[in-house]
Design a protein around this motif. Structure first.
Motif, PDB file in Angstrom:
ATOM      1  N   GLU A  95       1.298   1.037   1.560  1.00  0.00           N
ATOM      2  CA  GLU A  95       0.267   1.760   0.823  1.00  0.00           C
ATOM      3  C   GLU A  95       0.934   2.939   0.137  1.00  0.00           C
ATOM      4  OE1 GLU A  95      -3.484   2.572   2.595  1.00  0.00           O
ATOM      5  OE2 GLU A  95      -3.241   0.926   4.015  1.00  0.00           O
ATOM      6  N   GLU A  96       1.184   2.800  -1.147  1.00  0.00           N
ATOM      7  CA  GLU A  96       1.862   3.837  -1.921  1.00  0.00           C
ATOM      8  C   GLU A  96       1.103   5.157  -1.834  1.00  0.00           C
ATOM      9  OE1 GLU A  96       4.853   3.539  -3.295  1.00  0.00           O
ATOM     10  OE2 GLU A  96       4.868   1.502  -2.502  1.00  0.00           O
ATOM     11  N   GLY A  97       1.837   6.227  -1.597  1.00  0.00           N
ATOM     12  CA  GLY A  97       1.255   7.561  -1.535  1.00  0.00           C
ATOM     13  C   GLY A  97       0.538   7.871  -0.229  1.00  0.00           C
ATOM     14  N   ARG A  98       0.508   6.915   0.715  1.00  0.00           N
ATOM     15  CA  ARG A  98      -0.201   7.152   1.969  1.00  0.00           C
ATOM     16  C   ARG A  98       0.713   7.117   3.174  1.00  0.00           C
ATOM     17  NH1 ARG A  98      -5.764   5.082   2.460  1.00  0.00           N
ATOM     18  NH2 ARG A  98      -5.757   6.562   4.124  1.00  0.00           N
ATOM     19  N   GLU A  99       2.006   6.828   2.976  1.00  0.00           N
ATOM     20  CA  GLU A  99       2.973   6.767   4.072  1.00  0.00           C
ATOM     21  C   GLU A  99       2.463   5.891   5.206  1.00  0.00           C
ATOM     22  OE1 GLU A  99       1.963  10.007   2.979  1.00  0.00           O
ATOM     23  OE2 GLU A  99       3.560   9.945   1.504  1.00  0.00           O
ATOM     24  N   ARG A 100       2.076   4.698   4.836  1.00  0.00           N
ATOM     25  CA  ARG A 100       1.516   3.789   5.824  1.00  0.00           C
ATOM     26  C   ARG A 100       1.728   2.343   5.375  1.00  0.00           C
ATOM     27  NH1 ARG A 100      -4.676   4.643   6.989  1.00  0.00           N
ATOM     28  NH2 ARG A 100      -4.886   3.707   4.952  1.00  0.00           N
ATOM     29  N   TYR A 101       1.949   1.488   6.357  1.00  0.00           N
ATOM     30  CA  TYR A 101       1.926   0.046   6.137  1.00  0.00           C
ATOM     31  C   TYR A 101       0.638  -0.473   6.768  1.00  0.00           C
ATOM     32  CZ  TYR A 101       6.881   0.256   4.993  1.00  0.00           C
ATOM     33  OH  TYR A 101       8.082   0.546   4.413  1.00  0.00           O
ATOM     34  N   THR A 102      -0.008  -1.403   6.089  1.00  0.00           N
ATOM     35  CA  THR A 102      -1.230  -1.995   6.611  1.00  0.00           C
ATOM     36  C   THR A 102      -1.039  -3.501   6.738  1.00  0.00           C
ATOM     37  OG1 THR A 102      -2.572  -0.266   5.617  1.00  0.00           O
ATOM     38  CG2 THR A 102      -3.720  -2.257   6.267  1.00  0.00           C
TER      39      THR A 102
END
Length: 145
Positions: A8-15
């Motif tokens: 998730e670009e800009g969210r520092e997260r993988y979903t």
């Protein structure tokens, strides 16, 4: 059954998405050349399907591709690191004196997630005054693990 891991670009997260439905996520924070992993979460009904492991593998693979180390902070991430010796070369433990700074970074990440939910992700993503990572020179915008 199709499982997909998306950054998730800009969210520092993988979903993780199972048949298009979000079922898990892994938060990361980039500090200099280290990727901190404060949490990995999977929906209770989707436990024991290897989703958390795939999220961790993605974090480690991306870190290795970018010559970074990984500091697993949550219990699941620490245990996963212990069980996967192929990634021990880039896994590391907190150094002396880092724990206080790490706690402050985690609190900042929690605050950012709360603001993200309160203001909406598009508002924060476009605000250049809000940092999304910490670099060697201080706070900077952008980047990915």
């Amino acid at each position: 059954m199709t499982l997909e891991i998306k950054a998730e670009e800009g969210r520092e997260r993988y979903t993780a998405y199972l048949d298009g439905r979000p079922v898990g996520s892994a938060q990361w924070i980039l500090v200099r050349d280290t990727v901190l992993v404060p949490y990995v979460r999977v929906a209770p009904e989707d436990h024991d399907k290897g989703i958390g492991s795939l999220l961790m593998r993605r974090i480690f693979d991306d870190a290795r591709a970018n010559d970074r180390t990984v500091l697993a902070l949550c219990p699941f991430a620490r245990r996963w690191t212990q069980l996967h010796p192929a990634y021990r070369d880039i896994a590391r433990q907190p150094r002396w004196g880092e724990r206080t700074a790490i706690r402050a970074l985690l609190q900042a990440a929690r605050t950012r997630r709360q603001l993200d939910g309160f203001l909406g992700s598009s508002t924060l993503r476009n605000d250049s005054n809000l940092p999304s990572r910490v670099s060697a020179a201080g706070v900077s915008r952008g980047g990915s693990a």
